[in-house]
Enzyme design. Sequence first.
Site: not given
Ligand code: S3P
Length: 439
Positions: A21, A92, A167, A319, A346
Amino acid sequence: MVWISSPVSSISGDITPPGDKSCSHRAVLFAAMADGVSHITGLLEGDDVLRTAEACRQLGAKVERKGAGRWVVSGSGGFATPPETIDFGNSGTGSRLMMGAMAGYNLRVSLAGDQSLSGRPMDRVLNPLREMGVVTSDLGPEADKLPLVLCGSSQLKAIDYTPPVASAQVKSCILLAGLNAQGTTIVREPHTTRDHTERMLRGFGAEVGCTPGGDGQIVSIEGGQALKAGDFTVPADPSSAAFLIAAALLSPGSKLSIDGHMMNETRNGFLRMACQMADIDLADPREVSGEDIVTVRISGPDGLRAVNPPHDIVPAMIDEFPIFAVLAAFADGETRVTGAKELRVKESDRIKATVKMLRVNGVEVEELEDGFVVQGCAGKVPGGGIVEACHDHRIAMSALIMGTVSQKPVAVDDVSMINTSYPEFFAHLAQLGADIREG
Ligand code: S3P
């Protein structure tokens, strides 16, 4: 109507999980920002990524599906004000990365999301973007949450920023804004998070600096770099693979082979922990689009050892905690997860939702502010509960995996969100011999 997962005697088969993803969002977005035609294969066609594809179309790129996972993206090297609101649905990653990508252009965009996304904090990206020159205004009742309006600028200033939380979304948002800012943008990560943005930006022709700093790293990007179109193959998603790995580890007679598991140290925390809990074979190391991958083989493990994830592994399995908690429930001994407060923001409050998921199925678990403590049942989880998915795909999938081996079936109130990240989940589980049906 609920979905019920009933115990089965074993889980067996060979599966290639869907495209990752994180990499799928980035592949579409970076290709849309580049000037020229990019070819993407293995793209995850879950709802979250389809929203990113649609958002890129709204901003002016041509984004076409040519076949299963095969997409062609024609970017014109910039974004323009879209005619309508961009709706990121549940995503997100899509929303936060795209805010950074849009920031460096003279445009005005209304942004929205579903109920879960509208409750999630956006100040973590809006604060640094405003320091760089972006202007925002709230459209909803809560400050710095969706829906909101973002006005980008072609005169962004580079910043030197230390994110208050670990993050990858925040890091990526700032780096993407930095690509079009004046000067060198620096992100100082106290703990290294997934590095797909750095790797893939290089694949699209940008120079990205990276040096170790403290327990984390310092990432830098020079403004004014144009991305070059390219071809990208999306590796399989280790976060989706985690559900299959867990199902096989829990089922005594299982025989499972998972093709294409990423060994990127910033993503394989769950696999590293699982390897400490049971015997897992990692075979056939190779590379796809700059990522090391292996085939994971599990053959009828007998029992799981309880392990406590150290703090520095938390970002690399952020995750996977709901499904890790399921493994902990079946393990022999106590599992203590701490240093994972980010789980509170989350797709759901994942500490609360995970604790409830285990409790309604007869597992003793204590909620902590930054984690949870699970008393493992040494293979005998009672089950029999109805789990609230809380609009969270990973809670729904974790509960259904628990039901494949608990003593009584496990039910889930809503599985619709699974489509955001793993549209083939039910087909893959059926292929492996699971018994999941509507009831
Ligand atoms: C992601 C970063 C993570 C993860 C999300 C995907 C990404 O979130 O939990 O499912 O693709 O950069 P955070 O950056 O908020 O930790």
